[in-house]
Design a protein around this motif. Sequence first.
Motif, PDB file in Angstrom:
ATOM      1  N   THR A 241       0.839  -1.201   0.000  1.00 43.22           N
ATOM      2  CA  THR A 241       0.000   0.000   0.000  1.00 43.22           C
ATOM      3  C   THR A 241       0.869   1.245   0.000  1.00 43.22           C
ATOM      4  O   THR A 241       0.627   2.202  -0.753  1.00 43.22           O
ATOM      5  N   ARG A 242       1.895   1.263   0.841  1.00 44.62           N
ATOM      6  CA  ARG A 242       2.788   2.421   0.894  1.00 44.62           C
ATOM      7  C   ARG A 242       3.487   2.632  -0.446  1.00 44.62           C
ATOM      8  O   ARG A 242       3.629   3.767  -0.919  1.00 44.62           O
ATOM      9  N   MET A 243       3.924   1.542  -1.076  1.00 45.08           N
ATOM     10  CA  MET A 243       4.661   1.667  -2.326  1.00 45.08           C
ATOM     11  C   MET A 243       3.766   2.091  -3.479  1.00 45.08           C
ATOM     12  O   MET A 243       4.160   2.906  -4.330  1.00 45.08           O
ATOM     13  N   VAL A 244       2.555   1.546  -3.540  1.00 45.34           N
ATOM     14  CA  VAL A 244       1.616   1.944  -4.591  1.00 45.34           C
ATOM     15  C   VAL A 244       1.244   3.415  -4.428  1.00 45.34           C
ATOM     16  O   VAL A 244       1.184   4.172  -5.403  1.00 45.34           O
ATOM     17  N   ALA A 245       1.003   3.846  -3.183  1.00 43.32           N
ATOM     18  CA  ALA A 245       0.683   5.253  -2.934  1.00 43.32           C
ATOM     19  C   ALA A 245       1.846   6.148  -3.354  1.00 43.32           C
ATOM     20  O   ALA A 245       1.640   7.219  -3.934  1.00 43.32           O
ATOM     21  N   ALA A 246       3.071   5.725  -3.074  1.00 48.14           N
ATOM     22  CA  ALA A 246       4.245   6.516  -3.456  1.00 48.14           C
ATOM     23  C   ALA A 246       4.324   6.671  -4.964  1.00 48.14           C
ATOM     24  O   ALA A 246       4.651   7.758  -5.476  1.00 48.14           O
ATOM     25  N   GLU A 247       4.030   5.619  -5.700  1.00 49.85           N
ATOM     26  CA  GLU A 247       4.084   5.707  -7.155  1.00 49.85           C
ATOM     27  C   GLU A 247       3.066   6.716  -7.670  1.00 49.85           C
ATOM     28  O   GLU A 247       3.356   7.507  -8.574  1.00 49.85           O
ATOM     29  N   VAL A 248       1.858   6.705  -7.098  1.00 52.87           N
ATOM     30  CA  VAL A 248       0.813   7.628  -7.538  1.00 52.87           C
ATOM     31  C   VAL A 248       1.205   9.072  -7.215  1.00 52.87           C
ATOM     32  O   VAL A 248       1.041   9.977  -8.040  1.00 52.87           O
ATOM     33  N   VAL A 249       1.723   9.304  -6.011  1.00 55.00           N
ATOM     34  CA  VAL A 249       2.157  10.653  -5.626  1.00 55.00           C
ATOM     35  C   VAL A 249       3.264  11.132  -6.563  1.00 55.00           C
ATOM     36  O   VAL A 249       3.260  12.280  -7.027  1.00 55.00           O
ATOM     37  N   GLY A 250       4.201  10.242  -6.869  1.00 55.46           N
ATOM     38  CA  GLY A 250       5.307  10.627  -7.725  1.00 55.46           C
ATOM     39  C   GLY A 250       4.898  10.922  -9.153  1.00 55.46           C
ATOM     40  O   GLY A 250       5.539  11.732  -9.836  1.00 55.46           O
ATOM     41  N   ALA A 251       3.837  10.278  -9.614  1.00 53.62           N
ATOM     42  CA  ALA A 251       3.403  10.448 -11.004  1.00 53.62           C
ATOM     43  C   ALA A 251       2.499  11.661 -11.197  1.00 53.62           C
ATOM     44  O   ALA A 251       2.253  12.077 -12.328  1.00 53.62           O
ATOM     45  N   ASP A 252       2.006  12.241 -10.114  1.00 50.99           N
ATOM     46  CA  ASP A 252       1.070  13.361 -10.226  1.00 50.99           C
ATOM     47  C   ASP A 252       1.751  14.606 -10.786  1.00 50.99           C
ATOM     48  O   ASP A 252       2.839  14.974 -10.366  1.00 50.99           O
ATOM     49  N   ARG A 253       1.102  15.237 -11.742  1.00 46.10           N
ATOM     50  CA  ARG A 253       1.616  16.473 -12.321  1.00 46.10           C
ATOM     51  C   ARG A 253       0.663  17.641 -12.077  1.00 46.10           C
ATOM     52  O   ARG A 253       0.914  18.747 -12.535  1.00 46.10           O
TER      53      ARG A 253
END
Length: 334
Positions: free
Chosen positions: A194-206
Amino acid sequence: MNCDAFRLMRALILAAIAVAMAPGIACRGDDTAQPAAPKAPAATEGEFQSSVHEMAAGLKHENEATRKAMIARLVAEGDALVEAIATELARVDSESAFRGHAVRVLGAIGTPRARQLLKELALGQHDNNNRQFQRSAAAVYLTLDITPRDVAPLLAVTDASVVHLAIMHLSEKPLDASIARSVGECLKSADLVTRMVAAEVVGADRSGAFGKQATVLLADAADNAMNSPNADAMIRGTSQKQWEHEMNAFVSALISMSASTEELEALAENRTGMALDALTVALAHRHHAPAREGLLRIVANPERGMMRAWAAGGLGYVGQAGDLAEPAGHALNL
């Protein structure tokens, strides 16, 4: 940063959910075969379950015209069929195969009442003991024409696989600040993926929807990575420990997220430990020259594990000739 292992983990989550959804029906026939019309709610439990089985089989038929015909008939049945399914779900055994067939049929009906029932099932409101069924309901619910606000409640359920699906669904949608905060809060989850998936989404946000708070949450998560259960356990199929695998996702997010370099620098001024290291590596990958001194400190520290290799990579952006000479370079076999 190399996130291949994480992306493999994400693919395995989706594959597991797909298996959970499959009711194991093989429906074959000639190209002209047509599904039987859905029966009205039958007098006996067995007859009604059998009719729903036939409906689900029609939805999986290899012939496209047959599938479309079944969908049209289910839509015509509408909420009368939804209520009959709801009644049956309330009384069938938790492990009944009927449940897997029912969620497929509800998804095809697609009325507001069908969507609401699927949402309730995805939230575990009708059966808290059958996680596989809850995941199946969530997977079908997320294929419907729903808004991010419809999805947001799934972020708070106890089943981690449902949360993963919800986060990945939201990653493809424009988010307002409220829902972005809910996704960001998943960085505090006790569940590693969950933490890793959330990190990917946060990182991809523009869009900037996550705001400055997401940067803080990522830094906090980096600090906590080494203190999580099994932090030193090796990730199967890799040469990384769990905390290193997790840290890879956090550093990658800090590098790519929409927060400015100035915001990351300001945050780094008040951080120590792994959070500072993660921010330093991220700043270097953003060509922030003052990060060089911090990178050299990380490379020289044998307790920093894979973080040292990432710091060495950062020197490729902001370093100087001879930075990886003795003793730091020797320690890294460079």
